[in-house]
Design an enzyme around this catalytic site. Sequence first.
Site, PDB file in Angstrom:
ATOM      1  N   ASP A  98       1.005  -4.931   1.209  1.00 23.54           N
ATOM      2  CA  ASP A  98       0.766  -4.976  -0.230  1.00 23.54           C
ATOM      3  C   ASP A  98       1.620  -6.053  -0.879  1.00 23.54           C
ATOM      4  O   ASP A  98       2.844  -6.022  -0.789  1.00 23.54           O
ATOM      5  CB  ASP A  98       1.113  -3.612  -0.825  1.00 23.54           C
ATOM      6  CG  ASP A  98       0.760  -3.493  -2.293  1.00 23.54           C
ATOM      7  OD1 ASP A  98       0.040  -4.373  -2.803  1.00 23.54           O
ATOM      8  OD2 ASP A  98       1.200  -2.530  -2.933  1.00 23.54           O
ATOM      9  N   ASP A 276      -3.286  -9.221  -7.781  1.00 20.81           N
ATOM     10  CA  ASP A 276      -2.925  -7.997  -7.076  1.00 20.81           C
ATOM     11  C   ASP A 276      -3.919  -7.659  -5.978  1.00 20.81           C
ATOM     12  O   ASP A 276      -5.075  -7.342  -6.245  1.00 20.81           O
ATOM     13  CB  ASP A 276      -2.862  -6.852  -8.091  1.00 20.81           C
ATOM     14  CG  ASP A 276      -2.475  -5.524  -7.473  1.00 20.81           C
ATOM     15  OD1 ASP A 276      -1.914  -5.525  -6.369  1.00 20.81           O
ATOM     16  OD2 ASP A 276      -2.737  -4.488  -8.107  1.00 20.81           O
TER      17      ASP A 276
END
Length: 404
Positions: A98, A276
């Site tokens: 991530d 993101d």
Amino acid sequence: MVSSRSLSTLLALLTLTFLSLSASALPHPRTVSSKSALKLAVRINSYGIKNIAAADRARIQILQAGGSPSVNATNVGTTYTAEIGVGSPATYYTLLLDTGSSNTWIGANQPYKRTTTSQDTGGAFYVAYGDDGYVSGKEYRDTVTLNSDLVIYNQSIGVASRHSEMYGLDGLLGLGPVDLTQGTINNTYEVATAMDNLYAQKELSSEVLGVFFAPPSCDDSSGELTFGGYDASKITRDISYVPITSTSPANRYWGIDQSIRYGNTPILNETAGIVDTGTTFILIATDAFHKYRFATGGALDEDTGLLKISPDQYRRLSSLFFKIGEHSYELTPNAQIWPRSLNAAINGDTDGIYLVVADTGSPSGSGLDFTNGYCFLERFYSVYDTTNSRVGFAPTEHTYTITH
């Protein structure tokens, strides 16, 4: 990054789609023949989230409030996992990768196996998120193996003793800015991330991460992470960089400034937001979303949380243009719709046409007015440059790909 919705109402075990990707690691720029592969899996709604748009919206609202995105890896529509080794000899764990969080932790499913390289630091770690999510445990330092060419020594590892449900994942490998580790370990201000240590240990010539994805319904849906640079073979124009925004709270993450127009109609003036990999859709501030909804004629669909349009409205769609720095990035009409072959993954009708631009749930001016998520990143190569505090983009062969 991850959202804060209640796991009990949003997550299920049904895996709808798995897409194979590879990742590589060598300095910038590199050739395909010299890459070192790290295999990833992309899961599209692996946990049966009934409304991914709502999960995305909950996520951005936590970030706007300065909350932590570091834990709930399963509560997103699109996840990226890899088999990462810890210890010597290594035990392999399935970790989410991530760009929006920075701690590395394990132990949610498979227990931590201590070896001769394990060092108990005496520290305790705790990260809370949202209304009911958390992870806590002890901090160790250990050897982390990404692949045979990328080995990190003395990496901070959180070993979870208590945690929210992770549904088969063992933990998380954080690839975000080091600031996101502040306050997560009780006996230190912040800890070096995996990227920090790869650079400090001279495994990389620069602290840069290149990310390439392809639309999931393409014939070749493979992708690539490049540690230490970017893959020049994946882009059709040079990388164009912009500095990390100075606007809070977007500047805590991979935050940039951009404006958006639909055709010739401005819908979002230049403002701060984030890029993101852990958000599925493209989220824009409520006032901008209303302008987009009016321009497209879309109707909000209760089942998906997305705008639904008719075939005739689709034929009349204009492109969206994202002005980032000196360059505009065109999201074509086809790139604005979810692939119909994957409609089941978003709880949509088989033949429905759903737009991938959704509402943040708050007006512009929050300091985090948009999120360019997976549906943007599958069309443009992105580069996360810690060394120079900047983010870069370039078109790829998939920028104008037609998906179905």
